[in-house]
Design a protein around this motif. Structure first.
Motif, mmCIF file in Angstrom:
data_model
loop_
_atom_site.group_PDB
_atom_site.id
_atom_site.type_symbol
_atom_site.label_atom_id
_atom_site.label_comp_id
_atom_site.label_asym_id
_atom_site.label_seq_id
_atom_site.Cartn_x
_atom_site.Cartn_y
_atom_site.Cartn_z
ATOM 1 N N THR A 188 1.719 -38.447 -13.901
ATOM 2 C CA THR A 188 2.983 -38.441 -13.358
ATOM 3 C C THR A 188 3.074 -40.227 -13.773
ATOM 4 O O THR A 188 3.620 -40.257 -15.410
ATOM 5 N N LEU A 189 1.791 -40.338 -14.520
ATOM 6 C CA LEU A 189 1.163 -42.431 -15.067
ATOM 7 C C LEU A 189 1.806 -42.451 -16.219
ATOM 8 O O LEU A 189 2.147 -43.141 -17.003
ATOM 9 N N VAL A 190 1.294 -41.566 -16.735
ATOM 10 C CA VAL A 190 0.265 -41.444 -18.210
ATOM 11 C C VAL A 190 2.141 -40.103 -18.711
ATOM 12 O O VAL A 190 2.791 -40.897 -19.714
ATOM 13 N N GLN A 191 2.686 -39.040 -18.327
ATOM 14 C CA GLN A 191 3.714 -39.472 -18.672
ATOM 15 C C GLN A 191 5.213 -40.240 -18.382
ATOM 16 O O GLN A 191 6.443 -40.253 -19.424
ATOM 17 N N THR A 192 4.871 -41.054 -17.917
ATOM 18 C CA THR A 192 5.996 -41.853 -17.696
ATOM 19 C C THR A 192 5.177 -43.377 -18.705
ATOM 20 O O THR A 192 6.184 -43.822 -18.356
ATOM 21 N N LYS A 193 4.668 -43.372 -18.808
ATOM 22 C CA LYS A 193 3.904 -44.359 -20.398
ATOM 23 C C LYS A 193 4.192 -45.362 -19.402
ATOM 24 O O LYS A 193 3.690 -46.470 -19.580
ATOM 25 N N LYS A 194 2.826 -45.168 -18.225
ATOM 26 C CA LYS A 194 3.417 -46.404 -17.263
ATOM 27 C C LYS A 194 1.751 -47.307 -17.037
ATOM 28 O O LYS A 194 1.189 -48.235 -17.130
ATOM 29 N N ILE A 195 0.537 -46.086 -18.175
ATOM 30 C CA ILE A 195 -0.897 -46.098 -18.440
ATOM 31 C C ILE A 195 -1.144 -45.555 -19.907
ATOM 32 O O ILE A 195 -0.053 -44.661 -19.961
ATOM 33 N N THR A 196 -1.347 -46.334 -20.245
ATOM 34 C CA THR A 196 -1.754 -45.491 -22.350
ATOM 35 C C THR A 196 -2.753 -44.294 -22.055
ATOM 36 O O THR A 196 -3.283 -43.861 -20.894
ATOM 37 N N ARG A 197 -2.426 -43.162 -22.866
ATOM 38 C CA ARG A 197 -2.322 -41.562 -22.253
ATOM 39 C C ARG A 197 -3.768 -41.888 -22.187
ATOM 40 O O ARG A 197 -4.679 -41.976 -23.521
ATOM 41 N N PHE A 198 -4.347 -40.862 -21.472
ATOM 42 C CA PHE A 198 -6.086 -40.325 -21.697
ATOM 43 C C PHE A 198 -6.712 -39.615 -21.058
ATOM 44 O O PHE A 198 -6.117 -38.646 -20.298
ATOM 45 N N PRO A 199 -7.229 -38.661 -21.589
ATOM 46 C CA PRO A 199 -7.225 -36.581 -20.825
ATOM 47 C C PRO A 199 -7.608 -36.553 -19.491
ATOM 48 O O PRO A 199 -8.275 -38.153 -19.081
ATOM 49 N N ILE A 200 -6.766 -35.775 -19.317
ATOM 50 C CA ILE A 200 -7.274 -35.244 -17.826
ATOM 51 C C ILE A 200 -7.860 -33.955 -18.149
ATOM 52 O O ILE A 200 -6.790 -32.972 -18.506
#
Length: 269
Positions: A183-195
């Motif tokens: 959710t944090l990556v999708q909403t760009k609340k954090i810089t995208r990192f690998p999951i």
């Protein structure tokens, strides 16, 4: 006279250890989230805010100089003789060899395995524990350990100090960490990192459901499927994590070069 049960009961509560009659009947999170009368909220919440602030300050202070790291999640119930435990141990060692510290929830099962693999390979092993109603101490393969009262403070530390999430089979807690990261990556609340989800047999049904239900009904976008990866291969785990960070480093260098060129061009006028 103290009963045998009271003598045996132990609770870790933040940095404190409580036993017997001193063990409260509820956790700190329960006391924070439970409904109370108006007077109770007025008098209790300011002190809770200070306690929450103290947890953030202690976590930030302890982890501020942590090198690049990967968080490994999975079930605390995984047995040491299981293939999943061995896989997590292998991944922990490989992450160290690739230049990463390993962060886990600090408990047994998958967490212990990842910490153990990293520790025995000579790496930096971190455990971020949580106060629970039942006894659960930090495992013995941790170089830096911290125990939290509040889940949301602990989860902030996982996100702030991790450059990737590696998620092995687990229960509700594992799902909570997984979907918060997505959710944090999708909403760009954090810089995208690998999951990276490890275990196609375990995670495959969830992955298929997300595509069949959430995607086809328009609840998520097609590109959201690319926010996480599914694999059984520990080599692929390391490759996904390392490749993503190399791409991020190249992008950062390119952006820095563009900014520097723009600054030099501006100075020429």
């Amino acid at each position: 006279m103290t009963s045998d049960v009271n003598r045996r009961t132990t609770r870790r509560q933040g940095p404190a250890t409580l036993r017997g009659r001193a063990v409260p009947q509820t956790t700190t999170d329960q006391r924070l989230l439970d409904s109370r009368g108006p007077a109770d909220w007025v008098h209790a919440d300011p002190w809770r805010v200070l306690r929450i602030q103290a947890e953030f300050v202690e976590g930030f202070g302890l982890l501020a100089e942590l090198p690049k790291a990967v968080s490994v999640f999975g079930s605390a119930r995984t047995k040491p003789d299981s293939p999943e435990y061995k896989l997590a141990e292998d991944i922990g060692a490989r992450l160290h060899e690739a230049g990463y510290a390993v962060i886990t929830g600090g408990g047994p099962g998958i967490m212990e395995a990842a910490n153990k693999g990293c520790d025995e390979a000579g790496g930096l092993s971190v455990g971020l524990g949580i106060e629970l109603p039942f006894e659960q101490k930090l495992n013995d393969h941790i170089d830096i350990g911290l125990e939290f009262r509040y889940f949301f403070v602990r989860k902030t530390m996982f996100v702030k100090y991790s450059q990737a999430f590696v998620v092995l089979p687990g229960g509700f807690g594992t799902l909570d960490e997984l979907f918060e990261a997505i959710t944090l990556v999708q909403t760009k609340k954090i810089t995208r990192f690998p999951i990276v989800l490890v275990g196609t047999e375990f995670w495959g049904g969830l992955f298929d459901w997300i595509k069949a239900q959430m995607l086809t009904s328009g609840k998520i976008s097609p590109q959201d499927i690319d926010l996480f990866h599914l694999t059984d291969d520990p080599d692929e785990v390391i490759r996904i994590v390392s490749d993503a960070h190399e791409q991020q480093a190249r992008k950062a260098a390119e952006e820095a070069a563009v900014r520097a060129a723009a600054t030099e061009g501006g100075n020429g006028f």
